[in-house]
Design an enzyme around this catalytic site. Structure first.
Site, PDB file in Angstrom:
ATOM      1  N   ASP A   8     -86.977  -0.019  56.219  1.00  0.00           N
ATOM      2  CA  ASP A   8     -86.978   0.023  54.757  1.00  0.00           C
ATOM      3  C   ASP A   8     -85.568  -0.149  54.219  1.00  0.00           C
ATOM      4  O   ASP A   8     -84.578  -0.099  54.954  1.00  0.00           O
ATOM      5  CB  ASP A   8     -87.685   1.264  54.210  1.00  0.00           C
ATOM      6  CG  ASP A   8     -86.879   2.541  54.372  1.00  0.00           C
ATOM      7  OD1 ASP A   8     -85.760   2.487  54.900  1.00  0.00           O
ATOM      8  OD2 ASP A   8     -87.378   3.593  53.960  1.00  0.00           O
TER       9      ASP A   8
ATOM     10  N   GLU B 143     -90.687  -0.386  49.288  1.00  0.00           N
ATOM     11  CA  GLU B 143     -89.558  -1.083  49.913  1.00  0.00           C
ATOM     12  C   GLU B 143     -89.607  -0.990  51.429  1.00  0.00           C
ATOM     13  O   GLU B 143     -88.617  -1.273  52.110  1.00  0.00           O
ATOM     14  CB  GLU B 143     -88.231  -0.501  49.401  1.00  0.00           C
ATOM     15  CG  GLU B 143     -87.859   0.862  49.936  1.00  0.00           C
ATOM     16  CD  GLU B 143     -88.510   2.032  49.212  1.00  0.00           C
ATOM     17  OE1 GLU B 143     -88.051   3.161  49.409  1.00  0.00           O
ATOM     18  OE2 GLU B 143     -89.481   1.818  48.438  1.00  0.00           O
TER      19      GLU B 143
END
Length: 316
Positions: free
Chosen positions: A193, A236
């Site tokens: 991420d 994300e």
């Protein structure tokens, strides 16, 4: 029936044969043309007079001779009709497509029926090839298939990242889990991420945040192999499955991703945004009992990367 009636009947039969909206070709056993109707003349540019009593393949060398001969010979032998559709072979004769509605094709799609023609004694002495123009049907079908394919692809893809969406990822990784478990092979699951992504959104706004996610996705798409698959796991966070790859070899991709994303600059409204990623990797082993276990192992390694300062990778 008197001669006058016979001639009249012959005339309207021949008129029907010539004007029917389909190609009609009659061949003898030597595959010489005995009848060549107006449809065939108009589309081939060769008159019936020129075709009469001449070998079919001498005028059309581009015909699939071996295949067509085999089809015709089976009709002579078995005395049964034979068929072929545009889905098996788009066309028999390479005729141009003149239909304005289906102008996206430069040739005529065709179906064909081959019919045995028997004499009074029952012997099959000739065969008839009937060529149907099915361009409209074929184009509509191909366009529908293309639309369905696009719809299926859209249903499996995350719009922002052009990676697999979470739903499709679940299917793909489940299939990969079953494969490596069954064949005792190795694959590596990678979770990653974007570091401090909330700060990007808070500082530059969600439009800028989306640009960052899109750029990270681009780097991922351009870095993985065709045999690998990646997804936007959520927000994300991303996931990558490296098939037939150990974590020792997966390190090469992890290092490349970290460096490539750190050096990628995202420009938004005059602002230059630079981000890093953290990565966790887990290799499938005999102790990996479920997909959830495999994912949790990679997640655990991801959290270790974050705890140790981010912008790095960790192997579970």
């Amino acid at each position: 029936m008197d001669n006058q009636s016979s001639l009249s009947e012959f005339h309207w039969i021949m008129n029907m044969v010539q004007t029917i909206d389909a190609g009609l070709v009659v061949l003898d056993k030597d595959l010489k043309v005995q009848l060549w109707n107006d449809f065939m003349s108009n589309h081939s540019g060769i008159t019936a007079r020129d075709m009469q009593d001449s070998p079919l393949f001498s005028h059309f060398p581009e015909l699939p001779e071996a295949w067509l001969r085999s089809k015709i010979e089976s009709v002579f032998l078995l005395k049964n009709n034979a068929f072929t559709s545009w889905e098996q072979r788009p066309y028999i004769f390479r005729f141009s497509n003149y239909r304005p509605v289906t102008g996206i094709s430069d040739f005529m799609f065709q179906n064909m029926t081959i019919i045995p023609l028997a004499s009074f004694t029952g012997e099959v002495t000739h065969v008839s090839l009937i060529i149907y123009d099915v361009t409209d049907i074929a184009i509509n079908r191909l366009q529908l298939d293309k639309a369905n394919e696009k719809l299926a692809r859209l249903s499996q893809t995350d719009a922002l990242t052009q990676l697999n969406n979470r739903h499709n990822w679940n299917t793909l990784v489940d299939n990969e889990f079953k494969r490596v478990k069954r064949y005792e092979q190795v694959s590596t699951l990678m979770m990653l991420d974007i570091d401090h992504f909330k700060k990007v959104n808070d500082t530059y706004g969600h439009v800028a945040g989306d640009k960052v996610i899109a750029e990270v996705s681009r780097v991922i798409r351009e870095s993985i192999r065709e045999t690998d698959f990646a997804a936007r796991y959520g927000g994300e966070e991303f996931s990558i499955c490296l098939t037939n790859t150990s974590t020792n070899n997966a390190v090469i991709l992890a290092e490349r991703l970290c460096k490539a994303i750190e050096s990628t600059l995202v420009i938004d409204d005059g602002n230059v945004i630079q981000v890093t990623i953290s990565i966790g990797m887990a290799e499938f082993t005999v102790n990996t009992d479920t997909v959830d276990t495999w994912t949790k192992n990679a997640d655990c390694a991801l959290y270790k990367s974050k705890e140790n300062g981010r912008n790095q990778y960790t192997i579970f």
